[in-house]
Design a protein around this motif. Structure first.
Motif, PDB file in Angstrom:
ATOM      1  N   VAL A 249      15.120  16.725 -17.967  1.00 44.59           N
ATOM      2  CA  VAL A 249      15.471  15.787 -19.027  1.00 44.59           C
ATOM      3  C   VAL A 249      15.099  16.440 -20.352  1.00 44.59           C
ATOM      4  O   VAL A 249      13.940  16.807 -20.573  1.00 44.59           O
ATOM      5  N   VAL A 250      16.100  16.601 -21.235  1.00 42.96           N
ATOM      6  CA  VAL A 250      15.928  17.309 -22.503  1.00 42.96           C
ATOM      7  C   VAL A 250      16.020  16.326 -23.657  1.00 42.96           C
ATOM      8  O   VAL A 250      16.963  15.532 -23.727  1.00 42.96           O
ATOM      9  N   THR A 251      15.050  16.362 -24.549  1.00 45.83           N
ATOM     10  CA  THR A 251      15.159  15.650 -25.820  1.00 45.83           C
ATOM     11  C   THR A 251      14.968  16.666 -26.940  1.00 45.83           C
ATOM     12  O   THR A 251      14.111  17.547 -26.847  1.00 45.83           O
ATOM     13  N   ASN A 252      15.764  16.548 -27.983  1.00 44.30           N
ATOM     14  CA  ASN A 252      15.653  17.446 -29.130  1.00 44.30           C
ATOM     15  C   ASN A 252      15.702  16.653 -30.434  1.00 44.30           C
ATOM     16  O   ASN A 252      16.636  15.871 -30.659  1.00 44.30           O
ATOM     17  N   GLY A 253      14.688  16.859 -31.259  1.00 44.69           N
ATOM     18  CA  GLY A 253      14.693  16.275 -32.593  1.00 44.69           C
ATOM     19  C   GLY A 253      14.591  14.766 -32.637  1.00 44.69           C
ATOM     20  O   GLY A 253      14.995  14.153 -33.626  1.00 44.69           O
ATOM     21  N   MET A 254      14.054  14.159 -31.594  1.00 39.64           N
ATOM     22  CA  MET A 254      14.018  12.692 -31.555  1.00 39.64           C
ATOM     23  C   MET A 254      12.838  12.170 -32.375  1.00 39.64           C
ATOM     24  O   MET A 254      11.825  11.696 -31.847  1.00 39.64           O
ATOM     25  N   VAL A 255      12.989  12.254 -33.677  1.00 36.80           N
ATOM     26  CA  VAL A 255      11.931  11.820 -34.592  1.00 36.80           C
ATOM     27  C   VAL A 255      12.125  10.354 -34.951  1.00 36.80           C
ATOM     28  O   VAL A 255      13.186   9.768 -34.733  1.00 36.80           O
ATOM     29  N   ILE A 256      11.082   9.760 -35.531  1.00 37.35           N
ATOM     30  CA  ILE A 256      11.171   8.380 -36.017  1.00 37.35           C
ATOM     31  C   ILE A 256      12.258   8.326 -37.098  1.00 37.35           C
ATOM     32  O   ILE A 256      12.315   9.214 -37.957  1.00 37.35           O
ATOM     33  N   PRO A 257      13.149   7.322 -37.065  1.00 40.34           N
ATOM     34  CA  PRO A 257      14.326   7.341 -37.952  1.00 40.34           C
ATOM     35  C   PRO A 257      14.045   7.594 -39.432  1.00 40.34           C
ATOM     36  O   PRO A 257      14.832   8.269 -40.098  1.00 40.34           O
TER      37      PRO A 257
ATOM     38  N   GLU B  82      12.824  20.790 -41.497  1.00 43.06           N
ATOM     39  CA  GLU B  82      12.180  22.050 -41.878  1.00 43.06           C
ATOM     40  C   GLU B  82      10.684  21.992 -41.583  1.00 43.06           C
ATOM     41  O   GLU B  82      10.106  22.939 -41.030  1.00 43.06           O
ATOM     42  N   LYS B  83      10.075  20.890 -41.942  1.00 40.33           N
ATOM     43  CA  LYS B  83       8.622  20.752 -41.770  1.00 40.33           C
ATOM     44  C   LYS B  83       8.245  20.685 -40.295  1.00 40.33           C
ATOM     45  O   LYS B  83       7.364  21.426 -39.829  1.00 40.33           O
ATOM     46  N   PHE B  84       8.912  19.812 -39.536  1.00 37.37           N
ATOM     47  CA  PHE B  84       8.552  19.639 -38.128  1.00 37.37           C
ATOM     48  C   PHE B  84       8.837  20.904 -37.318  1.00 37.37           C
ATOM     49  O   PHE B  84       8.095  21.241 -36.393  1.00 37.37           O
ATOM     50  N   ASN B  85       9.916  21.587 -37.661  1.00 38.94           N
ATOM     51  CA  ASN B  85      10.244  22.816 -36.953  1.00 38.94           C
ATOM     52  C   ASN B  85       9.237  23.913 -37.287  1.00 38.94           C
ATOM     53  O   ASN B  85       8.820  24.679 -36.412  1.00 38.94           O
ATOM     54  N   ALA B  86       8.841  24.001 -38.551  1.00 39.31           N
ATOM     55  CA  ALA B  86       7.830  24.992 -38.935  1.00 39.31           C
ATOM     56  C   ALA B  86       6.487  24.707 -38.271  1.00 39.31           C
ATOM     57  O   ALA B  86       5.740  25.630 -37.924  1.00 39.31           O
TER      58      ALA B  86
ATOM     59  N   LEU C 121      11.460  18.318 -21.043  1.00 40.89           N
ATOM     60  CA  LEU C 121      11.497  19.259 -22.171  1.00 40.89           C
ATOM     61  C   LEU C 121      11.506  18.484 -23.481  1.00 40.89           C
ATOM     62  O   LEU C 121      12.464  17.758 -23.774  1.00 40.89           O
ATOM     63  N   TYR C 122      10.450  18.649 -24.255  1.00 37.98           N
ATOM     64  CA  TYR C 122      10.329  17.984 -25.551  1.00 37.98           C
ATOM     65  C   TYR C 122      10.671  18.992 -26.648  1.00 37.98           C
ATOM     66  O   TYR C 122       9.832  19.820 -27.020  1.00 37.98           O
ATOM     67  N   SER C 123      11.896  18.937 -27.183  1.00 38.46           N
ATOM     68  CA  SER C 123      12.311  19.858 -28.253  1.00 38.46           C
ATOM     69  C   SER C 123      11.938  21.303 -27.921  1.00 38.46           C
ATOM     70  O   SER C 123      11.313  22.006 -28.713  1.00 38.46           O
TER      71      SER C 123
ATOM     72  N   GLY D  76       6.234  23.558 -35.355  1.00 39.82           N
ATOM     73  CA  GLY D  76       6.400  23.823 -33.937  1.00 39.82           C
ATOM     74  C   GLY D  76       6.404  22.576 -33.080  1.00 39.82           C
ATOM     75  O   GLY D  76       6.088  22.639 -31.890  1.00 39.82           O
ATOM     76  N   VAL D  77       6.788  21.426 -33.673  1.00 40.70           N
ATOM     77  CA  VAL D  77       6.746  20.176 -32.919  1.00 40.70           C
ATOM     78  C   VAL D  77       8.120  19.550 -32.692  1.00 40.70           C
ATOM     79  O   VAL D  77       8.238  18.560 -31.972  1.00 40.70           O
ATOM     80  N   SER D  78       9.165  20.092 -33.304  1.00 38.53           N
ATOM     81  CA  SER D  78      10.500  19.552 -33.085  1.00 38.53           C
ATOM     82  C   SER D  78      11.520  20.650 -33.340  1.00 38.53           C
ATOM     83  O   SER D  78      11.221  21.646 -34.012  1.00 38.53           O
ATOM     84  N   GLN D  79      12.725  20.472 -32.804  1.00 42.04           N
ATOM     85  CA  GLN D  79      13.759  21.464 -33.047  1.00 42.04           C
ATOM     86  C   GLN D  79      15.125  20.807 -33.126  1.00 42.04           C
ATOM     87  O   GLN D  79      15.321  19.666 -32.704  1.00 42.04           O
ATOM     88  N   TYR D  80      16.051  21.554 -33.695  1.00 41.29           N
ATOM     89  CA  TYR D  80      17.438  21.129 -33.826  1.00 41.29           C
ATOM     90  C   TYR D  80      18.186  21.752 -32.663  1.00 41.29           C
ATOM     91  O   TYR D  80      18.406  22.956 -32.621  1.00 41.29           O
ATOM     92  N   GLY D  81      18.586  20.933 -31.703  1.00 45.40           N
ATOM     93  CA  GLY D  81      19.250  21.460 -30.513  1.00 45.40           C
ATOM     94  C   GLY D  81      20.747  21.559 -30.656  1.00 45.40           C
ATOM     95  O   GLY D  81      21.432  21.893 -29.688  1.00 45.40           O
ATOM     96  N   GLN D  82      21.256  21.244 -31.890  1.00 44.93           N
ATOM     97  CA  GLN D  82      22.703  21.150 -32.090  1.00 44.93           C
ATOM     98  C   GLN D  82      23.265  20.240 -31.003  1.00 44.93           C
ATOM     99  O   GLN D  82      22.685  19.210 -30.709  1.00 44.93           O
ATOM    100  N   MET D  83      24.366  20.614 -30.392  1.00 39.73           N
ATOM    101  CA  MET D  83      24.925  19.796 -29.321  1.00 39.73           C
ATOM    102  C   MET D  83      24.726  20.513 -27.987  1.00 39.73           C
ATOM    103  O   MET D  83      23.920  20.119 -27.160  1.00 39.73           O
ATOM    104  N   THR D  84      25.421  21.632 -27.799  1.00 35.33           N
ATOM    105  CA  THR D  84      25.326  22.316 -26.509  1.00 35.33           C
ATOM    106  C   THR D  84      24.378  23.514 -26.533  1.00 35.33           C
ATOM    107  O   THR D  84      24.299  24.245 -25.547  1.00 35.33           O
ATOM    108  N   ALA D  85      23.662  23.724 -27.636  1.00 33.43           N
ATOM    109  CA  ALA D  85      22.667  24.806 -27.672  1.00 33.43           C
ATOM    110  C   ALA D  85      21.421  24.396 -26.902  1.00 33.43           C
ATOM    111  O   ALA D  85      21.049  25.014 -25.907  1.00 33.43           O
ATOM    112  N   GLY D  86      20.771  23.340 -27.362  1.00 37.40           N
ATOM    113  CA  GLY D  86      19.540  22.887 -26.728  1.00 37.40           C
ATOM    114  C   GLY D  86      19.758  22.077 -25.473  1.00 37.40           C
ATOM    115  O   GLY D  86      18.801  21.539 -24.906  1.00 37.40           O
TER     116      GLY D  86
END
Length: 670
Positions: A177-185, A194-198, A158-160, A200-210
């Motif tokens: 295997v879940v990864t969320n928001g693993m963007v280049i530093p 905001e941009k990546f989520n809009a 699962l990619y974001s 549709g390529v990344s998301q904020y999984g918080q901690m136990t949400a995603g």
């Protein structure tokens, strides 16, 4: 809907024929509209990205619909594809599956989207304003289909939120295997999210949400109870041992912060929590997590004074802006014992914190249409917020940061929050309480969910957990007797406090020994039929080992490594090959995108001998990875804890620090 129909819809995945559009339901607590951040070319890209989930024959109908969502909400949620069935933690046998482990994951992610649990269910957001399970409904449908089809020799990546696919693996590998928001530093600024989520390529999984391990406000209520309890103990005068009548003031009644009023009552103090969103207030009050609600400070202040005088264990909610509450308390010179903040300040410009003097509706409009003005208003409010807190601290209040980036964002706003050395004038609760008393000793938020959905199974697990802790306490060293006693009291009373929202779940703070022995006992009870079905183990990422967060979980790491993320990454990798059912690693958590790397796991107990083998391997690593790192940072409780673990576990050999004398070091650099 029948069980057969539900299973048919899961197996269908994304339907061949388009379902009818879903009406927008205003009574649902919806995510705020996101600001427009994409260029015209980027909007085209976002639309193309969304359409790739669907057959080309549907593009002409879906394109204008998705384009409209992007313009209206700042995101493409694909509302049309929201399922007609209710999403909640059904008994595990209801989910179509070839792998019991996969079915347990379906149950857990469904719990995260339950209307009684999720903050913004139609936008697939569980808590924190932006903590998402998926980015859109196509991802949900496709993931559920994959999970229903997978075997114990496949792994879903699962990619974001995007299900990349099922890949051949083996029985000891994680099922997901879940990864969320693993963007280049260099691309972790808030506008990057905001941009990546809009797009549709990344998301904020918080901690136990995603990571599918959220269990409603109960998930944090125990940690909050421990924090309030020990903070109140700090306010006891010599000879005192009763914390009743202490006044605790905070803010936030959302997904995680909603635990505060219940925790106040369990701890035995007067809890006052402000919340600007009427829907959040109504939810917590209707669930019994808040005792009384007030919209007038003229009525609330006298009620607070009566509750303190009578030493009531009670929770009072103020439906309004927390700054108005703080300023009134300071003006009236009310004696506040404990103060903190749990607004979602990790997300300050997109609904995590609201400016004073504006209605909720005005703020949401300004947030989307005038983001620069909204930011200015928030910063002005933070300056006022801190000024009022400082006055009350001057009158004797103990104030601590609750890991929501309050100190960080207040300092960035120019508030009077720094001391003469340029450091924060108030401690993080991890620095003062959770770090030295719990995390360094290996105690953290161990969770489990009875996958049958049977409350009787939960009662059985409560009893088993209590018995295990009581047995451990008989020979435990004095350094951890208080932690064990508090947790034994907690689990003994847990059922009485009616904390179950959604899945039949429980939490308690346990160290490596406690977690392993409880898990072993559960697995044995499943095997002999004492528990009628599988139990899913997990934890909050807010734990000993899973999270590198310099302003929260690792804020009591003083060797200069608090800004490194080796521990969290090592934790997830180590869990994955030691037997976890699923693992997750995220950029972003309670303190914000770009501020933390955190990891989690889930493990399904099925009563088998193989499961017993895996749980011992994985839980030992999952905790002691963090204790070893904290020990190397020269934290004395962690040195004690890791030495004790090495005595119990001959194959464990950890590098211990040699501690230099300060007098020697000072000769060279003073």
């Amino acid at each position: 809907m029948t069980r057969d129909e539900f299973q048919r819809l899961i197996l269908q995945g994304i339907p061949n024929e388009l379902p009818n559009p879903k009406p927008y339901e205003p009574e649902i607590n919806h995510a705020p509209k996101r600001k427009h951040i994409l260029t015209q070319d980027e909007k085209k890209l976002a639309l193309k990205n969304a359409l790739r989930y669907f057959a080309k024959k549907h593009h002409a109908i879906l394109a204008p619909e998705f384009a409209s969502e992007l313009e209206e909400y700042g995101r493409i949620y694909m509302y049309r594809f929201r399922p007609d069935y209710s999403i909640y933690a059904r008994p595990i046998s209801d989910y179509p599956h070839k792998s019991l482990q996969a079915a347990s994951i379906m149950l857990m992610l469904s719990n995260n989207l339950d209307y009684a649990v999720a903050q913004h269910p139609h936008e697939l957001i569980t808590y924190g304003g932006n903590g998402a399970v998926f980015q859109n409904w196509a991802q949900y449908l496709l993931t559920m289909k994959y999970l229903s089809e997978m075997t114990d020799e496949q792994t879903l990546a699962l990619y974001s939120g995007h299900p990349m696919g099922l890949f051949p693996s083996h029985k000891d590998a994680p099922r997901v295997v879940v990864t969320n928001g693993m963007v280049i530093p260099n691309y972790s600024a808030k506008d990057d999210w905001e941009k990546f989520n809009a797009l549709g390529v990344s998301q904020y999984g918080q901690m136990t949400a995603g990571s599918f391990m959220y269990i409603g406000p109960q998930g944090i209520v125990h940690g909050t109870t421990i924090t309030v309890l020990n903070a109140a103990r700090k306010r006891l005068k010599p000879g005192e041992n009763d914390i009743s009548g202490k006044l605790f003031v905070s803010s936030g009644l959302g997904g995680m912060s909603g635990a505060q009023p219940k925790a106040s009552v369990i701890a035995g103090v007067v809890g006052v929590v402000a919340e600007i969103n009427p829907k959040a207030v109504h939810t917590r009050h209707s669930q019994g997590w808040v005792d009384e609600v007030y919209t007038s400070l003229d009525e609330l202040i006298p009620r607070i004074k009566r509750a303190v005088a009578a030493k009531e264990a009670i929770s009072l909610a103020f439906q309004g802006n927390v700054v108005d509450l703080w300023e009134r308390l300071a003006l009236d010179r009310v004696s506040v014992d404990l103060g903190t903040d749990q607004t979602s300040l990790h997300n300050p410009w997109a609904g995590g914190y609201y400016p004073a003097g504006q209605s909720l509706e005005e703020s949401n409009r300004m947030m989307a249409e005038q983001p620069d003005l909204f930011k200015k208003k928030v910063e002005e409010t933070l300056v006022r917020h801190v000024a009022a807190v400082n006055k009350l601290v001057g009158n004797g209040m103990y104030f601590f940061d609750y890991g929501n980036a309050f100190l960080l964002e207040a300092s960035r706003a120019g508030a009077d929050i720094l001391n003469d050395k340029g450091n924060f004038r108030y401690p993080s609760y991890v620095q003062d309480i959770m770090g030295p008393m719990f995390f360094d000793y290996g105690f953290g938020p161990f969770r489990w969910v009875c996958a049958t959905g049977n409350p009787a199974d939960l009662e059985t697990t409560d009893r088993i957990a209590y018995d295990v802790l009581a047995q451990i306490a008989k020979t435990a060293p004095s350094e951890i007797q208080l932690q064990l006693a508090d947790n034994m009291h907690w689990i003994k009373e847990a059922g009485k406090n009616k904390m179950v929202v959604g899945s039949q779940a429980r939490i308690l703070y346990a160290d490596s020994e406690g977690r392993i022995k409880i898990a072993e006992a559960f697995n044995k009870a499943i095997a002999n039929g004492e528990i009628s079905g599988p139990v899913v183990l997990g934890r909050d990422h807010h734990d000993v080992s899973g999270t590198d967060s310099p302003y929260r979980e690792t804020s009591n790491i003083y060797d200069g490594s608090s800004f490194t993320a080796d521990m969290a990454v090592q934790n997830v990798i180590g869990d994955s090959f030691r037997g976890a059912t699923w693992v997750s690693i995220h950029n972003g958590g309670g303190v914000g995108w770009g501020e933390v790397i955190n990891g989690g796991f889930g493990m399904t107990l099925d009563g088998s001998a193989d499961c017993d083998r895996r749980l011992k391997l994985m839980l030992l690593w999952d905790v002691n990875n963090g204790i070893a790192r904290r020990s190397w940072a020269r934290n004395e409780p962690a040195i004690f804890a890791i030495k004790r673990e090495m005595e119990r576990t001959p194959l464990l050999k950890v590098t211990l620090p040699s501690i230099a004398d300060d007098e020697l070091i000072d000769k060279f650099f003073n």
